[in-house]
Design a protein around this motif. Structure first.
Motif, PDB file in Angstrom:
ATOM      1  N   PRO A  47       0.807  -1.223   0.000  1.00 41.70           N
ATOM      2  CA  PRO A  47       0.000   0.000   0.000  1.00 41.70           C
ATOM      3  C   PRO A  47       0.842   1.276   0.000  1.00 41.70           C
ATOM      4  N   GLY A  48       2.153   1.128   0.129  1.00 38.10           N
ATOM      5  CA  GLY A  48       3.038   2.295   0.166  1.00 38.10           C
ATOM      6  C   GLY A  48       3.756   2.490  -1.146  1.00 38.10           C
ATOM      7  N   ALA A  49       4.996   2.936  -1.052  1.00 39.12           N
ATOM      8  CA  ALA A  49       5.831   3.160  -2.232  1.00 39.12           C
ATOM      9  C   ALA A  49       6.943   2.120  -2.231  1.00 39.12           C
ATOM     10  N   ALA A  50       8.042   2.427  -2.885  1.00 33.96           N
ATOM     11  CA  ALA A  50       9.156   1.497  -2.974  1.00 33.96           C
ATOM     12  C   ALA A  50       9.584   1.026  -1.585  1.00 33.96           C
ATOM     13  N   PHE A  51       9.864  -0.263  -1.483  1.00 33.39           N
ATOM     14  CA  PHE A  51      10.288  -0.896  -0.229  1.00 33.39           C
ATOM     15  C   PHE A  51       9.255  -0.709   0.880  1.00 33.39           C
ATOM     16  N   SER A  52       7.985  -0.596   0.516  1.00 35.78           N
ATOM     17  CA  SER A  52       6.864  -0.406   1.446  1.00 35.78           C
ATOM     18  C   SER A  52       6.968   0.894   2.235  1.00 35.78           C
ATOM     19  N   PHE A  53       7.678   1.866   1.699  1.00 34.17           N
ATOM     20  CA  PHE A  53       7.776   3.178   2.325  1.00 34.17           C
ATOM     21  C   PHE A  53       6.375   3.750   2.512  1.00 34.17           C
ATOM     22  N   LEU A  54       6.046   4.164   3.719  1.00 29.50           N
ATOM     23  CA  LEU A  54       4.736   4.723   4.108  1.00 29.50           C
ATOM     24  C   LEU A  54       3.584   3.722   3.985  1.00 29.50           C
ATOM     25  N   ALA A  55       3.886   2.444   4.039  1.00 34.87           N
ATOM     26  CA  ALA A  55       2.837   1.429   3.915  1.00 34.87           C
ATOM     27  C   ALA A  55       1.809   1.521   5.041  1.00 34.87           C
ATOM     28  N   ASP A  56       2.213   1.965   6.200  1.00 31.92           N
ATOM     29  CA  ASP A  56       1.311   2.049   7.352  1.00 31.92           C
ATOM     30  C   ASP A  56       0.851   3.475   7.626  1.00 31.92           C
ATOM     31  N   ALA A  57       0.787   4.301   6.591  1.00 34.05           N
ATOM     32  CA  ALA A  57       0.489   5.724   6.790  1.00 34.05           C
ATOM     33  C   ALA A  57      -1.001   6.046   6.857  1.00 34.05           C
ATOM     34  N   GLY A  58      -1.875   5.069   6.761  1.00 37.00           N
ATOM     35  CA  GLY A  58      -3.293   5.323   6.959  1.00 37.00           C
ATOM     36  C   GLY A  58      -4.119   5.534   5.697  1.00 37.00           C
ATOM     37  N   GLY A  59      -3.535   5.457   4.525  1.00 34.57           N
ATOM     38  CA  GLY A  59      -4.308   5.536   3.290  1.00 34.57           C
ATOM     39  C   GLY A  59      -4.082   6.767   2.437  1.00 34.57           C
ATOM     40  N   TRP A  60      -3.672   7.864   3.035  1.00 37.01           N
ATOM     41  CA  TRP A  60      -3.462   9.089   2.261  1.00 37.01           C
ATOM     42  C   TRP A  60      -2.375   8.924   1.213  1.00 37.01           C
ATOM     43  N   GLN A  61      -1.426   8.008   1.486  1.00 37.56           N
ATOM     44  CA  GLN A  61      -0.288   7.821   0.594  1.00 37.56           C
ATOM     45  C   GLN A  61      -0.722   7.325  -0.786  1.00 37.56           C
ATOM     46  N   ARG A  62      -1.835   6.596  -0.850  1.00 35.56           N
ATOM     47  CA  ARG A  62      -2.332   6.118  -2.146  1.00 35.56           C
ATOM     48  C   ARG A  62      -2.628   7.293  -3.062  1.00 35.56           C
ATOM     49  N   TYR A  63      -3.287   8.312  -2.537  1.00 37.39           N
ATOM     50  CA  TYR A  63      -3.623   9.491  -3.340  1.00 37.39           C
ATOM     51  C   TYR A  63      -2.373  10.299  -3.675  1.00 37.39           C
ATOM     52  N   PHE A  64      -1.481  10.408  -2.705  1.00 36.94           N
ATOM     53  CA  PHE A  64      -0.248  11.157  -2.917  1.00 36.94           C
ATOM     54  C   PHE A  64       0.586  10.527  -4.025  1.00 36.94           C
ATOM     55  N   PHE A  65       0.825   9.202  -3.953  1.00 32.46           N
ATOM     56  CA  PHE A  65       1.660   8.546  -4.948  1.00 32.46           C
ATOM     57  C   PHE A  65       0.977   8.478  -6.310  1.00 32.46           C
ATOM     58  N   THR A  66      -0.343   8.408  -6.319  1.00 32.45           N
ATOM     59  CA  THR A  66      -1.079   8.462  -7.587  1.00 32.45           C
ATOM     60  C   THR A  66      -0.907   9.829  -8.232  1.00 32.45           C
ATOM     61  N   ALA A  67      -1.112  10.885  -7.456  1.00 27.20           N
ATOM     62  CA  ALA A  67      -0.959  12.244  -7.988  1.00 27.20           C
ATOM     63  C   ALA A  67       0.478  12.494  -8.433  1.00 27.20           C
ATOM     64  N   LEU A  68       1.437  12.023  -7.645  1.00 30.48           N
ATOM     65  CA  LEU A  68       2.845  12.193  -7.994  1.00 30.48           C
ATOM     66  C   LEU A  68       3.157  11.501  -9.330  1.00 30.48           C
ATOM     67  N   ALA A  69       2.705  10.271  -9.486  1.00 31.80           N
ATOM     68  CA  ALA A  69       2.967   9.523 -10.724  1.00 31.80           C
ATOM     69  C   ALA A  69       2.299  10.185 -11.923  1.00 31.80           C
ATOM     70  N   LEU A  70       1.097  10.689 -11.737  1.00 33.41           N
ATOM     71  CA  LEU A  70       0.415  11.373 -12.838  1.00 33.41           C
ATOM     72  C   LEU A  70       1.136  12.673 -13.200  1.00 33.41           C
TER      73      LEU A  70
END
Length: 159
Positions: A47-70
């Motif tokens: 659910p996080g980024a590379a190497f599970s970075f921020l995997a336990d961050a509560g869900g906001w990271q999904r939107y952040f990494f999606t927006a970043l990739a776009l």
């Protein structure tokens, strides 16, 4: 520029097909040794980024990494328009964009990224990854090689 978009699309297609195959043939956490002692296939979710970075961050990271990739993908398209004739540079950007968008699809569809390639040796394990992650890493390495191999006067024009 079209050929670089095709390269990115191929990365996305290969990434998504391999993820669908693994999901349809594996249970979560199941391990299948390809080369015993160093290379296996497994099904894991990140659910996080590379190497599970921020995997336990509560869900906001999904939107952040999606927006970043776009955002990065939009920048790559802009850059490819200007530098499409620079083969190694453009190929690297196409790999990065394809990988980033392949993982975006996972985040939007499943709320996590599907990883399945596991490399290890004895008690050392590299975090599981996928085709999209591989494309991003290869693209990044090619960017470094390109920046070293390209003459100084063309490096300044790229930025």
């Amino acid at each position: 520029m079209r050929k670089w978009l095709v390269v990115a699309a191929l990365v996305i297609v290969i990434d998504q097909i391999t993820k669908l195959l693994v999901q349809s043939h594996f249970q979560f956490g199941e391990l299948y040794a390809i080369i015993p002692g160093c290379f296996s296939l497994t099904l894991t979710y990140n659910p996080g980024a590379a190497f599970s970075f921020l995997a336990d961050a509560g869900g906001w990271q999904r939107y952040f990494f999606t927006a970043l990739a776009l955002g990065v993908s939009a920048f790559i398209v802009f850059t490819l328009r200007k530098h499409h004739q620079q083969t190694r540079f453009s190929f690297a950007l196409a790999l990065i964009m394809g990988g980033a968008l392949g993982n975006v699809i996972d985040r939007l569809a499943y709320h996590h990224v599907i990883d399945f390639i596991l490399v290890y040796w004895k008690n050392w394990y590299y975090p599981a990854f996928n085709v999209a992650d591989s494309a991003i890493c290869i693209g990044a390495a090619l960017l470094v090689i390109d920046s070293i191999a390209r003459p100084q006067h063309t490096r300044e024009k790229t930025l």
